[in-house]
Design an enzyme around this catalytic site. Structure first.
Site, PDB file in Angstrom:
ATOM      1  N   LYS A  14       0.827  -1.209   0.000  1.00 33.98           N
ATOM      2  CA  LYS A  14       0.000   0.000   0.000  1.00 33.98           C
ATOM      3  C   LYS A  14       0.869   1.271   0.000  1.00 33.98           C
ATOM      4  O   LYS A  14       0.609   2.204  -0.758  1.00 33.98           O
ATOM      5  CB  LYS A  14      -0.893  -0.061   1.239  1.00 33.98           C
ATOM      6  CG  LYS A  14      -1.869   1.040   1.413  1.00 33.98           C
ATOM      7  CD  LYS A  14      -2.933   0.628   2.427  1.00 33.98           C
ATOM      8  CE  LYS A  14      -2.366   0.107   3.736  1.00 33.98           C
ATOM      9  NZ  LYS A  14      -1.827   1.134   4.620  1.00 33.98           N
ATOM     10  N   ARG A  90      -9.423   3.307   9.277  1.00 38.36           N
ATOM     11  CA  ARG A  90      -9.119   1.936   9.667  1.00 38.36           C
ATOM     12  C   ARG A  90     -10.224   1.326  10.525  1.00 38.36           C
ATOM     13  O   ARG A  90     -10.121   0.162  10.895  1.00 38.36           O
ATOM     14  CB  ARG A  90      -7.854   1.942  10.507  1.00 38.36           C
ATOM     15  CG  ARG A  90      -6.608   1.470   9.802  1.00 38.36           C
ATOM     16  CD  ARG A  90      -5.494   1.621  10.804  1.00 38.36           C
ATOM     17  NE  ARG A  90      -4.332   0.858  10.498  1.00 38.36           N
ATOM     18  CZ  ARG A  90      -3.320   1.293   9.783  1.00 38.36           C
ATOM     19  NH1 ARG A  90      -3.363   2.484   9.211  1.00 38.36           N
ATOM     20  NH2 ARG A  90      -2.265   0.546   9.615  1.00 38.36           N
ATOM     21  N   ARG A 124      10.895  -6.251   5.220  1.00 40.30           N
ATOM     22  CA  ARG A 124      10.743  -4.823   4.939  1.00 40.30           C
ATOM     23  C   ARG A 124      11.713  -3.969   5.757  1.00 40.30           C
ATOM     24  O   ARG A 124      11.901  -4.188   6.944  1.00 40.30           O
ATOM     25  CB  ARG A 124       9.302  -4.399   5.256  1.00 40.30           C
ATOM     26  CG  ARG A 124       9.092  -2.889   5.253  1.00 40.30           C
ATOM     27  CD  ARG A 124       7.657  -2.510   5.154  1.00 40.30           C
ATOM     28  NE  ARG A 124       6.874  -2.834   6.343  1.00 40.30           N
ATOM     29  CZ  ARG A 124       5.563  -2.691   6.406  1.00 40.30           C
ATOM     30  NH1 ARG A 124       4.888  -2.263   5.357  1.00 40.30           N
ATOM     31  NH2 ARG A 124       4.920  -2.978   7.510  1.00 40.30           N
ATOM     32  N   ARG A 155      11.310  -1.389  10.915  1.00 37.00           N
ATOM     33  CA  ARG A 155      10.391  -0.600  11.739  1.00 37.00           C
ATOM     34  C   ARG A 155      10.245  -1.231  13.115  1.00 37.00           C
ATOM     35  O   ARG A 155      10.226  -2.440  13.233  1.00 37.00           O
ATOM     36  CB  ARG A 155       9.023  -0.544  11.057  1.00 37.00           C
ATOM     37  CG  ARG A 155       8.789   0.719  10.286  1.00 37.00           C
ATOM     38  CD  ARG A 155       7.569   0.651   9.431  1.00 37.00           C
ATOM     39  NE  ARG A 155       6.356   0.224  10.133  1.00 37.00           N
ATOM     40  CZ  ARG A 155       5.158   0.213   9.572  1.00 37.00           C
ATOM     41  NH1 ARG A 155       5.016   0.594   8.311  1.00 37.00           N
ATOM     42  NH2 ARG A 155       4.114  -0.170  10.240  1.00 37.00           N
ATOM     43  N   ARG A 166      -1.449  -6.270  14.258  1.00 39.07           N
ATOM     44  CA  ARG A 166      -1.945  -5.386  13.197  1.00 39.07           C
ATOM     45  C   ARG A 166      -2.811  -6.141  12.191  1.00 39.07           C
ATOM     46  O   ARG A 166      -3.820  -5.629  11.715  1.00 39.07           O
ATOM     47  CB  ARG A 166      -0.767  -4.694  12.505  1.00 39.07           C
ATOM     48  CG  ARG A 166      -0.338  -3.438  13.262  1.00 39.07           C
ATOM     49  CD  ARG A 166       1.151  -3.214  13.189  1.00 39.07           C
ATOM     50  NE  ARG A 166       1.599  -2.972  11.849  1.00 39.07           N
ATOM     51  CZ  ARG A 166       2.809  -3.328  11.388  1.00 39.07           C
ATOM     52  NH1 ARG A 166       3.641  -3.958  12.164  1.00 39.07           N
ATOM     53  NH2 ARG A 166       3.148  -3.052  10.162  1.00 39.07           N
TER      54      ARG A 166
END
Ligand code: ADP
Length: 217
Positions: A14, A90, A124, A155, A166
């Site tokens: 995204k 969200r 990532r 992250r 999440r």
């Protein structure tokens, strides 16, 4: 001018697509995740409030999010060029509030199966300005972003526990927000599996076809 909302589970690509779409449609990319991480890094009042929530992978309360988004949508660039919202809404509460305070042309659901995203998230890496890399990219190996020279790291919330939290929040809450958009005739689903460039072309084609058809602009 275009006013888009991009939905998609964690690791769907995204953020990467939002940057490309924002350049293509010349609309400001508004990532609530980036905004919150920036607030944490700067130690603002909002930042202090949300730091622990972010690290746990939980959702920031709607009330705080609405303040953040309300302020951001009031900027001149939004009035002139629209927006590409990434990470908001969200929850169904956020979705309803957004449609009250802003006109939205379309919500786009970037669809990637859950089994594919777990691997993507663990590899990532991101720089401090939010540019996204994979663990095998030169930028990640060298630890420096070639675009803005800031540090490239994993992250804080890309730990397995926070990622699971999440993804659960996505299934339980964000899916309902998307269903609400659908009920308002505002949802388009696009297959997000494939190379970023191919997915991008697929997205633009689907968005343009839908908006031309709706004759919204
Ligand atoms: P991801 O999509 O990988 O979860 P984001 O960068 O979009 O990452 O968001 C990171 C974190 O910021 C979320 O886990 C959540 O704690 C917080 N956050 C971002 N946007 C929202 C929102 N609209 N409502 C509640 N919390 C949010």
């Amino acid at each position: 001018m275009i006013r888009l909302v991009l939905f998609g589970r964690q690791g769907a690509g995204k953020g990467t697509q939002a940057v490309m779409l924002s350049e293509h449609y010349k609309a400001p990319h508004i990532s609530t995740g980036d905004m919150l991480r920036e607030a944490v890094a700067e130690g603002t009042a909002v930042g202090q409030k949300v730091m622990a929530i972010l690290d746990a992978g939980e959702l920031v309360p709607d009330e705080t999010m609405l303040e953040v988004i309300h302020d951001r949508l009031a900027h001149d660039d939004v009035e002139q060029h629209g927006f590409l919202l990434d990470g908001f809404p969200r929850t169904v509460g956020q979705a309803k509030s957004l449609l009250k305070i802003a006109t939205v042309d379309l919500g786009v659901n970037l669809e990637v199966p859950e089994r594919l995203v777990l691997e993507r998230i663990s590899s990532r890496r991101v720089c401090q300005q939010g540019h996204i890399y994979s663990v095998n990219d030169d930028a990640a190996r060298e630890g420096v972003c070639p675009i803005d020279s800031t540090l490239v790291e994993q992250r804080d919330d890309d730990t397995p526990e926070a990622v699971t939290a999440r993804l659960d929040a996505y299934k339980m809450k964000t899916a309902v927000a998307m269903a609400y958009f659908d009920s308002q005739g505002l949802l388009l689903s696009v297959d997000g599996v494939g190379e970023p460039e191919a997915v991008f072309r697929r997205l633009v084609e689907a968005i343009d076809a839908r908006l031309d058809h709706d004759d919204r602009w």
